[in-house]
Design an enzyme around this catalytic site. Structure first.
Site, PDB file in Angstrom:
ATOM      1  N   GLU A   1     -47.371 -25.567 -16.692  1.00  0.00           N
ATOM      2  CA  GLU A   1     -46.786 -25.793 -15.294  1.00  0.00           C
ATOM      3  C   GLU A   1     -45.178 -25.859 -15.249  1.00  0.00           C
ATOM      4  O   GLU A   1     -44.676 -25.541 -14.198  1.00  0.00           O
ATOM      5  CB  GLU A   1     -47.336 -27.234 -14.922  1.00  0.00           C
ATOM      6  N   GLU A   2     -44.673 -26.582 -16.115  1.00  0.00           N
ATOM      7  CA  GLU A   2     -43.128 -26.763 -16.116  1.00  0.00           C
ATOM      8  C   GLU A   2     -42.508 -25.482 -15.898  1.00  0.00           C
ATOM      9  O   GLU A   2     -41.283 -25.416 -15.495  1.00  0.00           O
ATOM     10  CB  GLU A   2     -42.675 -27.494 -17.465  1.00  0.00           C
TER      11      GLU A   2
ATOM     12  N   GLU B   1     -52.321 -18.435 -12.792  1.00  0.00           N
ATOM     13  CA  GLU B   1     -53.212 -17.568 -13.308  1.00  0.00           C
ATOM     14  C   GLU B   1     -54.480 -17.811 -13.120  1.00  0.00           C
ATOM     15  O   GLU B   1     -55.668 -16.371 -13.073  1.00  0.00           O
ATOM     16  CB  GLU B   1     -52.947 -17.299 -14.898  1.00  0.00           C
TER      17      GLU B   1
END
Lengths: 710, 710
Positions: free
Chosen positions: A386-387, A395
């Site tokens: 996420e970062e 995706e």
């Protein structure tokens, strides 16, 4: 109301028993071992089960989860991140407290890391080229957790490598206006190094704006005024307070879009087509490096910035787990949190992961005992990477677009569960407001007094609703966490839940150790949420929302709550754009009609549901109504509305750059048309955007009508 | 099988009673006046009702419908077209034989007409500028129906006005290759008038191709070899045979796209944004005029073409009528036919409208008597302005995009119901094959012998299926009628049904009087379908399909029939592109895997359905499975796959220009990459298209899995 009492008992029990299982205290009439309800039975929300779940969500267990999760840095795709994938799988496959099934889904994605051989450096250079001062390459090892090979050097992910040298120019937030102001002041920007502070615009925008003015490199520091309420000395900062130490540096992704940069709109499975590196858009154009305020203060004159970041294809996994619905298994209540951190990430994201694990444990235990199975399926997700730009969740939505879009009731995101101890904060689209209110009215707020979470919340964030009077105010969803692909790309009603600050006590832009090596277990345990009662409050809020969405016979999505939003967007358009539009012979009449039609149809649907709820409706009838509720949000998607804004298709919540708080396409197009000299083409785009909104609202209203009306 | 006997009786009865009502002959056990079945009851297809409907579909009534419908020319938006809107509304609101409700939906659309003051002219000009010969401005008034103010002059709709003069050059079909060939032969094309014949490419393409070579104007004639099996004298043509008289001229739309040209992706309601005329794309670039073969033969040397077409904003209506479903009213079986013609349009489209009216009468009568109400809703549509570019149907899909996409089970199109008397012809996507087969096996074919429609059909169009052996061959759907927006833009499983030629008896490109003033009632009554038994056969086929789709407990959409298509596309890619792709290091491996996965999941779903059908499944369980079947086609949509092809989003059925009969995006991209010198970018597009298909197939397979599997 009833079970806040039970909850008091629950808290006592938890304290007494520590890690012990407190099930006995919530003796509920045990059902037969096989819960399998008659499939067509109007299985509805069971308040006893709800009470049980609320009681069993255990602050101490959340604390222990967090201790384990944040023990080591777990950067996306690192070995420890992979260990946590295994931890999640093990928990979710546990025969006593696991889910029905769990699986890891792995993508091969483009991440960016500092070089292990050549650290990024920022040096002050004297007139003869000698190095006068070097910025810290790592944060000071204050608690013993800021050292070691797994603590990644502060860097700007996706910034290109290079070593520009030039005069230092202070450029405030690095906005477009900041650079224009410097230019107006006669300051030459060409070839300089811009020193900017976090905030104001997105990370990557600073470099984009700077490059337009010929700036050669960008430094980004964290200003104590923004993050530490002005405090900056070691004695005033962590580990002596929650404030950021002078050496702390905020890491972060500087990528403009989200999802894997090489595979827009395609899942990053190995076989997918990948862009040529030369064709990627959205990376910062010039070398960029974040630094701490200690170094920022020392910077002088001529600076050299050497960035050695490298792009790497890495494997990153999502972990998915499911509790199959007993009656409508093809309806998904999706709950997600990301797993990867920049360093230890005790707050971001492990506070959320600790809650996720406790929620899945409690529900999994009821499931495995045969006490309960939800009406609809509950899907838990632990997102990877996420970062770096919401990569895992994006995706996933690319890979399972249709399945998710057709079947997902709502997406609930808990990223950072606890920023601070003061109050709940929820962002979400209007249909989720009512279920959040219902849930929070029934849960006791942590801290002194006997307020519900709802009553506490309303003290911090509130608004005057024309329909309900004073209510807590839900924020709107930007693109700051994994809800972004769900709301913007798939049109799924979404929410993001956290506990957060008392703004009268701090003006910190975000919790001070955000994305630094000081975001550790002790930081949470000592300063953010001693006793973990805010974590527990978030777990209970999310748990109650999950149960209400998955178990209620009628879906608790109140689509008529969109009417207030539409009305406020319309009023803003009328007040702030009406005259301008009139000058260009653009009428808001059709928009007025469309909003009115939506309001009327949403209200009428609400009445039909109320009527039906009084009788004993047929499950198929209720399913049809629920489909109308679930799918309303999809009507606001138009993949052709904003062809240049990757993924953004929601005509109500797309990014707004125009200043008028109305429909984003209209606001942005008006802003551009007003700026531009080109004229008619820009005004045609305003008209096109207006028609796109009118068509979406009319189409949405049509989906709310009785289903066999023409 | 059983009811072919009943049918024999029905035919006798119809012949005896003429227009009389034959209901009495099909005495079925009358149910109570209120049919309202218990809403969750597994209401299924009722074979008695099916028999009744088959028996009541009356050839004579279809004939009378056609006589009325084709009495006057009913060009889109003409007063007579408006009269027919009223006729449909009256029929569909009839208290004895109408539907539950009916309504006209009107759009304001851009149409193109010849000038009433200045007819388009084509003259042969002598060396001194004198007019040697003028082409006919109207067709010869052979039957008294080719004259009068309502017979619109032959013209090329949307061709621009202008009066080019130049040397005549014969350019065959006017394909790209035809013009290249002329150039190769050293023929100067600049400033010429190209004489082309219908066929080979789309109408508008002839002018587009010509303009690229500097041609100043285009004439398009109908060649007797293409349409009349070579016959051309008045004695050999209508009214003495079905062949086109020498003066006959095919009208038609020369617009490249479909839908209202001013409002792409937006409904053409008055308030919608409209493109500036200068920004419209898809109109022929140069003046163009169609002529008859009589004139084509006479053309010589220097020709002047004067086109005075004008664009006009006109109102055009769709008429919609609905029979509300008793159990699942939010599932729509949509049946459509267009209403507008070029002149009298007895064949195109009134043969279909006559069938539509008879179908709605028979079903409406059962409904009004309280004998029957379908499980799902049946929606009848009479589209406006199809001839100008599928305008009515396209605007409808734009206006109600989400409602239709979420709820439509299938779209059934009958445009021209009867081209000729020989055999059924069906175009459709694979999931509809089985229901078409089931229906046609049970209906007697018109004409001598005792064959079913299916057994007759297989004699004319067949293929060897690896799964079923020899079966009738379904054609694939292009964009020739109103199914186009449903399949390409909305991803709804669609079919187009007609009776057509014995190809051993005629090579006519289409029925000879197509789009001329000779397409009249007598033409149909004498030559095309005396006795109207083919019309009746189409009505029965469509009626049986409608009933099966609307009444069957399990939706008769066989998604595993897509496997054959995918396999054949894959094999074509392997055989005809494999080596080429390998040269460019592009592997078909992931495509192979995706096709295999689809096959396996589709087969497994089929097995789960078979198992369930053996028991007494719960209606909600069946609904969930039916949703998987209904929504499969949506998985193949990707609105970002072909950004330049307006509306085309279906990755399996988008227009294919490449020569290899595989996935269109792959075929087209390979063809372009192979042509182009530019290289890597074109090959990247091949890879992107391949990934788009793989993602769609993998995503489709995921929707077919058990719904609570991860």
């Amino acid at each position: 109301m009833q079970w806040t009492k039970v909850l008091g008992l629950g808290l006592g029990a938890a304290a007494l028993l520590g890690l012990g299982i407190i099930l006995g205290h919530f003796a509920i009439p045990k059902k037969a071992n096989s819960p399998a309800p008659s499939i067509s039975a109007p299985q509805d929300l069971d308040l006893e089960i709800l009470e049980t779940v609320m009681g069993q969500l255990d602050a101490h267990r959340i604390r222990e989860n967090l201790r384990e999760l944040s023990r080591e840095p777990h950067l996306a795709s690192s070995p420890r991140d992979e260990d946590l994938v295994q931890l999640l799988l093990q928990r979710w496959k546990d025969p006593e407290s696991g889910l029905d099934s769990a699986e890891a889904f792995t993508y091969e994605v483009l991440l960016s890391f500092p070089s292990q051989e050549q650290p990024n450096v920022v040096d002050i250079v004297g007139p003869t080229g000698d190095i006068i001062h070097s910025c810290h390459r790592t944060e000071e090892n204050v608690t013993g957790e800021q050292g070691g090979p797994d603590v990644i050097q502060p860097y700007a992910a996706y910034a290109p490598s290079g070593n520009p040298q030039g005069l230092l120019v202070y450029a405030n937030h690095g906005t477009e206006d900041d650079f224009k102001e410097l230019q107006t002041q006669g300051i030459k920007l060409e070839g300089t190094i811009a020193l900017t502070r976090y905030g104001g615009v997105g990370r990557g925008d600073k470099a984009v704006n700077a490059a337009k003015h010929g700036v050669a490199g960008v430094l980004v520091y964290t200003d104590p005024a923004d993050i530490n309420d002005g405090l900056s000395s070691p004695s005033e900062t962590f580990p002596n307070s929650w404030y950021l130490p002078p050496s702390g540096v905020e890491r972060g992704s500087y990528y403009k879009y989200f999802g894997d940069p090489l595979t827009p709109y395609l899942p990053a499975i190995p076989s997918s087509f990948r862009l040529d590196l030369a064709n990627i858009s959205g990376f910062p154009p010039i070398p960029t490096q974040p630094i701490g305020f200690q170094d920022a203060r020392d910077l002088l004159c001529q600076v050299n910035v050497s960035v050695y970041n490298r792009l790497e294809l890495r494997n990153s996994s999502n972990v998915l787990g499911i509790i199959r619905g007993a009656v409508e298994p093809d309806r998904y209540v999706l709950y997600g949190n990301h797993r990867d951190s920049w360093v230890h990430g005790a707050v971001d994201p492990s506070s959320g992961t600790a809650v996720l694990l406790e929620l899945s444990r409690v529900l999994g235990t009821l499931l495995k005992k045969g006490t309960w199975r939800p009406r609809r399926s509950i899907v838990f997700a632990s997102w990877g990477a996420e970062e770096f730009g919401l990569i895992g969740s994006t995706e996933f939505t690319e890979e399972f677009f249709n399945k998710l879009q057709e079947r997902t009731v709502a997406y609930i995101n808990v990223d950072i569960a606890v920023f601070a101890n003061a109050t709940l904060r929820v962002q979400g689209t209007p249909p989720v407001q009512s279920v959040v209110f219902s849930a929070t009215k029934e849960i006791r707020s942590p801290g002194p007094g006997d307020l519900s979470i709802y009553d506490n919340w309303i003290r911090y964030f509130n608004r005057s609703s024309p329909v309900y009077g004073l209510v807590p105010s839900l924020g709107s969803l930007g693109a700051g966490s994994d809800y972004a692909p769900f709301i913007h790309f798939l049109g799924i009603s979404s929410m993001d839940i956290a506990y957060t600050y008392d703004r009268s006590k701090t003006s910190a832009r975000i919790y001070p150790t955000y994305h630094t090596a000081f975001d550790t277990f002790d930081y949470v345990d000592k300063f953010l949420d001693p006793g973990f009662s805010s974590h527990q409050a978030v777990a209970r809020t999310a748990g109650s929302i999950i149960l209400r969405l998955s178990d209620s016979f009628f879906l608790p999505l109140k689509v008529s709550d969109y009417s207030e939003t539409l009305r406020s967007f319309l009023q803003a358009a009328q007040q702030d754009l009406g005259a301008l539009l009139e000058q260009h012979s653009i009428s808001l009449g059709p928009l007025v009609t469309a909003v009115e039609k939506f309001e009327a149809e949403a209200a009428a649907l609400g009445q039909r549901i109320s009527m039906l709820q009084k009788g004993s409706p047929d499950p198929l009838q209720v399913r049809m109504l629920n489909d109308q509720l679930m799918l309303l949000e999809r009507s606001f998607l138009n993949p052709r509305a904003f062809p240049e804004e990757r993924y953004y298709s929601h005509v109500l919540w797309a990014a707004r750059t125009g200043s008028v708080a109305t429909f984003p396409g209209l606001s942005n197009a008006c802003s551009r048309a007003n700026d531009t000299a080109s004229g008619s083409e820009a005004w045609a785009e305003v008209q096109r955007q207006l028609s796109i909104v009118v068509t979406a609202l009319e189409g949405a209203a049509a989906t709310l009508r009785p289903v066999a009306d023409l």
